[in-house]
Design a protein around this motif. Structure first.
Motif, PDB file in Angstrom:
ATOM      1  N   VAL A 254     141.636   7.310  26.528  1.00 38.09           N
ATOM      2  CA  VAL A 254     142.906   7.177  26.845  1.00 38.09           C
ATOM      3  C   VAL A 254     143.716   7.920  27.174  1.00 38.09           C
ATOM      4  O   VAL A 254     143.463   9.151  26.705  1.00 38.09           O
ATOM      5  N   GLU A 255     144.629   7.941  28.119  1.00 37.40           N
ATOM      6  CA  GLU A 255     145.589   9.003  28.396  1.00 37.40           C
ATOM      7  C   GLU A 255     146.601   9.299  27.207  1.00 37.40           C
ATOM      8  O   GLU A 255     146.904   8.556  26.392  1.00 37.40           O
ATOM      9  N   ALA A 256     146.800  10.555  26.977  1.00 36.09           N
ATOM     10  CA  ALA A 256     147.512  11.313  25.858  1.00 36.09           C
ATOM     11  C   ALA A 256     149.183  10.715  25.888  1.00 36.09           C
ATOM     12  O   ALA A 256     149.542  10.412  24.739  1.00 36.09           O
ATOM     13  N   ALA A 257     149.550  10.275  27.019  1.00 37.36           N
ATOM     14  CA  ALA A 257     150.591   9.773  27.089  1.00 37.36           C
ATOM     15  C   ALA A 257     150.783   8.416  26.412  1.00 37.36           C
ATOM     16  O   ALA A 257     152.110   7.997  25.942  1.00 37.36           O
ATOM     17  N   LEU A 258     149.782   7.698  26.476  1.00 41.86           N
ATOM     18  CA  LEU A 258     149.814   6.550  25.583  1.00 41.86           C
ATOM     19  C   LEU A 258     149.994   6.715  24.127  1.00 41.86           C
ATOM     20  O   LEU A 258     150.719   5.912  23.341  1.00 41.86           O
ATOM     21  N   LEU A 259     149.348   7.727  23.592  1.00 33.42           N
ATOM     22  CA  LEU A 259     149.515   8.067  22.125  1.00 33.42           C
ATOM     23  C   LEU A 259     150.969   8.458  22.053  1.00 33.42           C
ATOM     24  O   LEU A 259     151.702   8.113  20.813  1.00 33.42           O
ATOM     25  N   ALA A 260     151.846   9.061  23.041  1.00 32.63           N
ATOM     26  CA  ALA A 260     153.148   9.483  22.771  1.00 32.63           C
ATOM     27  C   ALA A 260     154.060   8.231  22.870  1.00 32.63           C
ATOM     28  O   ALA A 260     155.043   8.195  22.173  1.00 32.63           O
ATOM     29  N   ARG A 261     153.756   7.084  23.151  1.00 29.79           N
ATOM     30  CA  ARG A 261     154.404   6.007  23.413  1.00 29.79           C
ATOM     31  C   ARG A 261     154.056   4.914  22.143  1.00 29.79           C
ATOM     32  O   ARG A 261     154.832   4.079  21.736  1.00 29.79           O
ATOM     33  N   ALA A 262     153.047   5.293  21.521  1.00 33.36           N
ATOM     34  CA  ALA A 262     152.373   4.412  20.372  1.00 33.36           C
ATOM     35  C   ALA A 262     152.866   4.959  18.948  1.00 33.36           C
ATOM     36  O   ALA A 262     152.934   6.144  18.717  1.00 33.36           O
ATOM     37  N   THR A 263     152.808   4.066  17.968  1.00 32.07           N
ATOM     38  CA  THR A 263     152.524   4.568  16.604  1.00 32.07           C
ATOM     39  C   THR A 263     151.106   4.565  16.279  1.00 32.07           C
ATOM     40  O   THR A 263     150.330   3.803  16.683  1.00 32.07           O
TER      41      THR A 263
END
Length: 321
Positions: free
Chosen positions: A229-238
């Protein structure tokens, strides 16, 4: 020493027992009563294989041991056997003597599916209806069956790099009485829960493919350099994980940490949610993400359960040391 061959395990191990064993060991880890040893995982320079060891000690369950094995990407085409191969060894924590040898292939698939389903049970919205699958290989079918038992899902959607493999998912959905739809990655915005289970070294699922309120279980990244998954997804998530040290070094979080989008302190052990020392999901709009790297303690807990059942029903093989 007790030996439980690979061929016996499908008749001894249920998804329910796997879920319970994994849930308990996650809780013990978060409570500081169980810990994993550093992972050894290497490219051996032969058959493009990755080989290594995962081990640990659960003081609560009195389980000590390791799993040896890895990934041989050409097995299916050359040998006619699955690409993941492993064996679990259990030891007596009081003496260090070997107690059991357990076939690890089916066990690994079931415990990996149990880990994601534990995360779905504790982190996904209660009203989740659409389950999305990224990946359609051998382990994906285990993932799908286990996940479908956590919520009252009404539909399964799936994407795979090689779409000709999607009937693997469609068959499982049909067995469960659910509709299945093949989608493009952009279609994953319909999903309330998404499981990624690939061996990719480049992200497939992007942040824009995930809607608010979704729970994502990332189950394929367990080696430095892998990424689903894109690293930016982890930035959006808990972000939750099985073990923080593995998550930030060999899991999905490795990339977000490297890009400065996530700090190690931001990653929470799933066991803290199980133990109720962390609230878990706090709103229906929150994106939650489980970074499942696969810890040795999962294998050991499930193996110990298998050995107990095998001894009780007389199917275990006992050999003198």
């Amino acid at each position: 020493m007790t030996i439980v061959p690979e061929g016996l395990i499908p008749d001894l191990l249920t998804r329910e027992a796997s879920f319970e064993a994994v849930e308990k060991v996650f809780a013990a880890m978060a409570a500081g009563e169980a810990y994993n040893f550093p992972v050894v995982r290497e490219a051996i320079g032969h058959e493009d294989a990755l080989y290594g060891f995962k081990g640990g000690f659960d003081r609560t369950g009195q389980v000590l041991g390791l799993k040896a094995g890895g990934y041989w990407p050409h097995n299916l085409e050359k040998q006619g056997v699955i690409n993941h191969q492993s064996t679990v060894f259990l030891f007596d924590p009081d003496s260090g003597r070997v107690k059991a040898m357990v076939g690890g292939n089916y066990l690994t698939a079931l415990r990996t599916a149990a880990a994601s389903s534990v995360s779905i049970r504790h982190l996904a919205r209660k009203d989740a209806k659409v389950l999305g699958m990224i990946g359609a290989g051998h382990q994906a079918t285990f993932q799908l069956r286990a996940a479908l038992e956590t919520h009252a899902f009404e539909k399964v959607i799936g994407w795979n790099l090689h779409p000709e493999m999607l009937p693997n998912l469609a068959k499982v959905a049909e067995e469960a009485g659910l509709a299945f739809e093949a989608v493009e990655l952009t279609g994953m915005t319909e999903a309330d829960v998404i499981i990624t289970i690939t061996s990719s070294f480049a992200p497939s699922l992007l942040a824009e493919h995930v809607s608010p309120g979704t729970h994502v279980a990332c189950m394929g990244t367990d080696t430095k350099g892998k990424q689903e998954v894109e690293a930016a997804l982890l930035a959006r998530a808990t972000v939750f994980c099985d073990e923080v040290a593995q998550s930030v070094s060999i899991g999905e979080a490795q990339h977000a940490v490297a890009e400065g989008l996530l700090a190690e302190a931001d990653v929470v052990q799933l066991g803290a949610v199980i133990n109720k020392s962390h609230a878990g999901r706090t709103s229906d709009a929150e994106i939650t993400l489980f970074d499942g790297t696969g810890v040795g303690l999962q294998d050991l807990a499930v193996s110990a359960a298998i050995v107990e059942v095998a001894k009780n029903n007389g199917s275990a093989i006992t050999v003198p040391l």
